[in-house]
Design a protein around this motif. Structure first.
Motif, mmCIF file in Angstrom:
data_model
loop_
_atom_site.group_PDB
_atom_site.id
_atom_site.type_symbol
_atom_site.label_atom_id
_atom_site.label_comp_id
_atom_site.label_asym_id
_atom_site.label_seq_id
_atom_site.Cartn_x
_atom_site.Cartn_y
_atom_site.Cartn_z
ATOM 1 N N THR A 1 -4.475 2.391 10.610
ATOM 2 C CA THR A 1 -5.911 2.419 10.856
ATOM 3 C C THR A 1 -6.151 2.422 12.356
ATOM 4 O OG1 THR A 1 -6.306 1.204 8.803
ATOM 5 C CG2 THR A 1 -8.119 1.262 10.402
ATOM 6 N N LYS B 1 -12.016 3.738 6.779
ATOM 7 C CA LYS B 1 -11.618 2.500 6.108
ATOM 8 C C LYS B 1 -12.824 1.927 5.378
ATOM 9 C CE LYS B 1 -9.261 -1.833 6.686
ATOM 10 N NZ LYS B 1 -8.564 -2.735 7.551
ATOM 11 N N SER C 1 -13.857 3.173 2.537
ATOM 12 C CA SER C 1 -14.285 4.192 1.574
ATOM 13 C C SER C 1 -13.222 4.329 0.483
ATOM 14 C CB SER C 1 -14.496 5.542 2.268
ATOM 15 O OG SER C 1 -13.254 6.085 2.677
ATOM 16 N N LEU C 2 -13.607 4.879 -0.645
ATOM 17 C CA LEU C 2 -12.661 5.111 -1.734
ATOM 18 C C LEU C 2 -11.513 6.013 -1.274
ATOM 19 C CD1 LEU C 2 -11.751 4.895 -4.666
ATOM 20 C CD2 LEU C 2 -13.249 6.819 -5.194
ATOM 21 N N SER C 3 -11.826 6.993 -0.441
ATOM 22 C CA SER C 3 -10.805 7.934 0.034
ATOM 23 C C SER C 3 -9.733 7.262 0.884
ATOM 24 C CB SER C 3 -11.457 9.055 0.834
ATOM 25 O OG SER C 3 -12.309 9.800 0.012
ATOM 26 N N ARG D 1 -8.617 5.703 8.815
ATOM 27 C CA ARG D 1 -7.297 5.383 8.267
ATOM 28 C C ARG D 1 -6.516 6.672 8.101
ATOM 29 N NH1 ARG D 1 -6.349 1.273 3.179
ATOM 30 N NH2 ARG D 1 -4.873 0.030 4.364
ATOM 31 N N THR E 1 -8.210 4.530 0.177
ATOM 32 C CA THR E 1 -7.340 3.720 -0.684
ATOM 33 C C THR E 1 -6.201 4.600 -1.189
ATOM 34 O OG1 THR E 1 -8.513 4.297 -2.727
ATOM 35 C CG2 THR E 1 -9.340 2.374 -1.476
ATOM 36 N N PRO E 2 -5.110 4.002 -1.646
ATOM 37 C CA PRO E 2 -4.035 4.826 -2.213
ATOM 38 C C PRO E 2 -4.532 5.742 -3.328
ATOM 39 C CG PRO E 2 -3.216 2.628 -1.809
ATOM 40 C CD PRO E 2 -4.711 2.587 -1.555
ATOM 41 N N LYS E 3 -5.329 5.212 -4.239
ATOM 42 C CA LYS E 3 -5.836 6.025 -5.347
ATOM 43 C C LYS E 3 -6.712 7.170 -4.825
ATOM 44 C CE LYS E 3 -7.922 5.559 -9.885
ATOM 45 N NZ LYS E 3 -8.384 4.611 -10.890
ATOM 46 N N GLY E 4 -7.551 6.880 -3.849
ATOM 47 C CA GLY E 4 -8.436 7.894 -3.295
ATOM 48 C C GLY E 4 -7.704 8.981 -2.544
ATOM 49 N N THR F 1 0.835 -1.207 0.000
ATOM 50 C CA THR F 1 0.000 0.000 0.000
ATOM 51 C C THR F 1 0.864 1.250 0.000
ATOM 52 O OG1 THR F 1 -1.657 -1.248 1.237
ATOM 53 C CG2 THR F 1 -1.938 1.130 1.172
ATOM 54 N N ARG G 1 2.258 1.695 -3.397
ATOM 55 C CA ARG G 1 1.226 2.174 -4.322
ATOM 56 C C ARG G 1 1.033 3.682 -4.195
ATOM 57 N NH1 ARG G 1 -0.806 2.071 -9.034
ATOM 58 N NH2 ARG G 1 -3.049 2.245 -9.161
#
Length: 168
Positions: free
Chosen positions: A151, A113, A115-117, A157, A119-122, A32, A35
């Motif tokens: 987390t 945790k 949610s899209l936000s 997170r 994540t690394p991309k979020g 992660t 990423r």
């Protein structure tokens, strides 16, 4: 008895000499964390900027800060002990000595945790949509980076991205 005491003292002295080296040992980024740095580099590449490279010392600093923010339940660049971003990075091994140029920056975030936000991309998308965070991520001079993610018990997170540059 004297020989045992001498050997004990010698072993203690050796251990004390090795402790700083062990504390500064290489740190392997999680998938992660890798990423997050990869996505940051994609954003930098879109703008013709050099990529940042993983640094163990910055990852240790970022991990420690995310862990502390999760424990405290707050988002803050200042450590509980009052350390600034730069002081924390130095404490975790991103030293200033013997460098004619030293620069540091940090971006942080938190998200629920799942949610899209969270994540690394979020999180990178969130940072890039903020003028202040984007400015740090796209700072032309930065070449080093470390990420830390933790987390908390409540499912929040916490993300820290520490960036820097040193020139001899």
């Amino acid at each position: 008895m004297k020989r045992v005491l001498t050997l004990t003292l010698l072993a203690t002295a050796m251990a004390l000499l090795l402790l700083p080296a062990l504390a500064q040992a290489a740190t392997t980024p999680t998938s992660t964390e890798r990423r997050v740095i990869s996505l940051v580099n994609q954003e930098r590449a879109k703008r013709g900027l050099a990529p940042v490279k993983f640094k163990s010392s910055l990852t240790r600093a970022a991990r420690a800060h995310s862990r502390e923010m999760a424990r405290r339940g707050e988002l803050n660049h200042t450590s509980a002990d009052g350390d600034s971003v730069a002081r924390r990075m130095i404490r975790y091994g991103y030293k200033t000595g013997r460098y004619r140029y030293w620069s540091a920056g940090e971006v942080i975030a938190r998200a629920q945790k799942g949610s899209l936000s969270a994540t690394p991309k979020g999180v990178v998308a969130m940072w890039m949509s903020s003028t202040a965070h984007r400015r740090i991520i796209l700072k032309r001079t930065f070449r080093d980076a470390g990420a830390g993610i933790r987390t908390a018990g409540d499912g929040m997170r916490y993300f820290t991205l520490d960036m820097g540059r040193r020139i001899r």
